[in-house]
Design an enzyme around this catalytic site. Structure first.
Site, short mmCIF file in Angstrom:
data_model
loop_
_atom_site.label_atom_id
_atom_site.label_comp_id
_atom_site.label_asym_id
_atom_site.label_seq_id
_atom_site.Cartn_x
_atom_site.Cartn_y
_atom_site.Cartn_z
N TYR A 195 -7.07 4.43 -6.09
CA TYR A 195 -7.01 4.39 -5.30
C TYR A 195 -6.65 4.32 -3.89
O TYR A 195 -6.80 5.14 -3.43
CB TYR A 195 -8.33 3.16 -4.89
CG TYR A 195 -8.65 2.40 -3.57
CD1 TYR A 195 -9.79 3.38 -3.51
CD2 TYR A 195 -8.11 1.81 -2.51
CE1 TYR A 195 -10.39 3.26 -1.74
CE2 TYR A 195 -8.39 1.58 -1.62
CZ TYR A 195 -9.10 1.98 -1.28
OH TYR A 195 -10.00 2.32 0.08
N LYS A 199 -6.67 8.18 -1.26
CA LYS A 199 -6.41 7.73 0.48
C LYS A 199 -5.27 8.79 0.59
O LYS A 199 -5.36 8.75 1.51
CB LYS A 199 -6.21 6.28 0.33
CG LYS A 199 -7.31 5.61 0.80
CD LYS A 199 -8.71 6.07 1.07
CE LYS A 199 -9.66 5.75 0.80
NZ LYS A 199 -11.19 5.85 1.92
#
Length: 318
Positions: A195, A199
């Site tokens: 994750y 990003k």
């Protein structure tokens, strides 16, 4: 320390700027930050709020909840889009292209999981959070630009929801010929870091996109909502849940930053916003480095190749 200070001592400003007569799109709007941002924007007078959701049933429940709390029926619409599917994103983008105007698009939908799986040939988190989020942005960009042409007094905004966790991961894989393909190999995928990595890639690609689009046509920015109570990370373990209990902002407070991004002016073009304000110094040292610039260019070339294979001519929308 900056993260802890923000979480404990900073409260983003309650939104008051009018969205009167505007058409606003929010993806991931059936729960969490997207839902609360849609509630604020409906409350602030938007003429049309499109809830882009994967789960239509949940989307309809969100619409009813927003209408009940704001007393403004008939404003929200539920449109289906699954960011794990190129075909779904393309159909959604084509539907958006038929709108008479689009003033604000807040791209909020994302996935966070430690379980490896693939979607459209890439690791699922990359497909959803990076590849198809950028694909959607390119599909709707002409509609945003056309809105500006029709009404020169308004500058449409395209807001990406990113995260401070982009700074919490290393990315040596940028030196590979095809970085996203490389990290989609299950034997090389560090899913506990996936994750944050997604990003970071999103931040780099949004920077590149903003550098190719004039802010006078469409303001493109990215916002960090902080660590918030939301449905994101629902597959995470006990440690994450304990962190939420101690550190997380309420969902409503976090959603204020999405609304701030959607209302921000030219000063936010190409910029990173945190706590509702432009703060480019909060970008990671890597993003601001020469290596970061090189990584950004390599990722853009890879993304261009992927998306041209899906929808030839798409890169001409920039």
């Amino acid at each position: 320390m900056a993260f802890l200070y923000s979480q404990f001592f900073v409260t983003p400003t309650y939104p008051t700027q009018s969205f009167a007569d505007q058409t606003v799109l929010i993806t991931g709007a059936n729960v969490g930050l997207g839902l609360e941002a849609a509630r604020h924007i409906t409350r602030l007078g938007a003429a049309r709020v499109i809830l882009g959701v994967r789960n239509v049933t949940a989307g309809k429940e969100a619409k009813e909840d927003i209408e009940k709390s704001t007393g403004r029926p008939g404003i929200c619409e539920v449109w289906e889009v699954d960011l794990a599917s190129h075909a779904s994103v393309l159909a959604f983008g084509e539907r958006i292209s038929k709108l008479p105007q689009l003033d604000v698009a807040i791209l909020n939908a994302a996935v966070a999981t430690a379980q490896f799986s693939t979607a459209e040939g890439y690791e699922q988190t990359l497909t959803v959070n990076v590849i198809n989020t950028l694909f959607l942005s390119l599909l709707i960009l002409p509609t945003l630009k056309a809105t500006r042409t029709k009404n020169p007094s308004r500058t449409p905004r395209l807001t990406f929801v990113v995260s401070e966790v982009h700074a919490w991961v290393d990315f040596p894989e940028w030196k590979e010929d095809q970085p996203m393909e490389f990290v989609s190999d299950q034997t090389k995928a560090k899913m506990d870091e996936r994750y944050p990595l997604s990003k970071l890639l999103e931040v780099l690609l949004v920077q590149e996109l903003a550098g190719r689009v004039r802010g006078s046509e469409v303001v493109i920015n990215m916002i960090n909502p902080g660590f918030c109570h939301s449905q994101l990370g629902r597959e995470a373990g006990l440690k994450f849940k304990l962190m939420k209990m101690v550190l997380a902002r309420s969902t409503e407070v976090g959603s204020r930053t999405l609304v701030a991004g959607g209302a921000a002016g030219l000063e936010s073009h190409g910029s990173y916003m945190t706590d509702g304000h432009v703060e480019n110094t909060a970008l990671s040292p890597f993003v601001r480095s020469e290596e970061g610039r090189q990584a950004r260019e390599k990722l853009w070339a890879e993304l261009s190749s992927i998306l041209e294979g899906v929808h030839p001519g798409i890169m001409q929308n920039v």
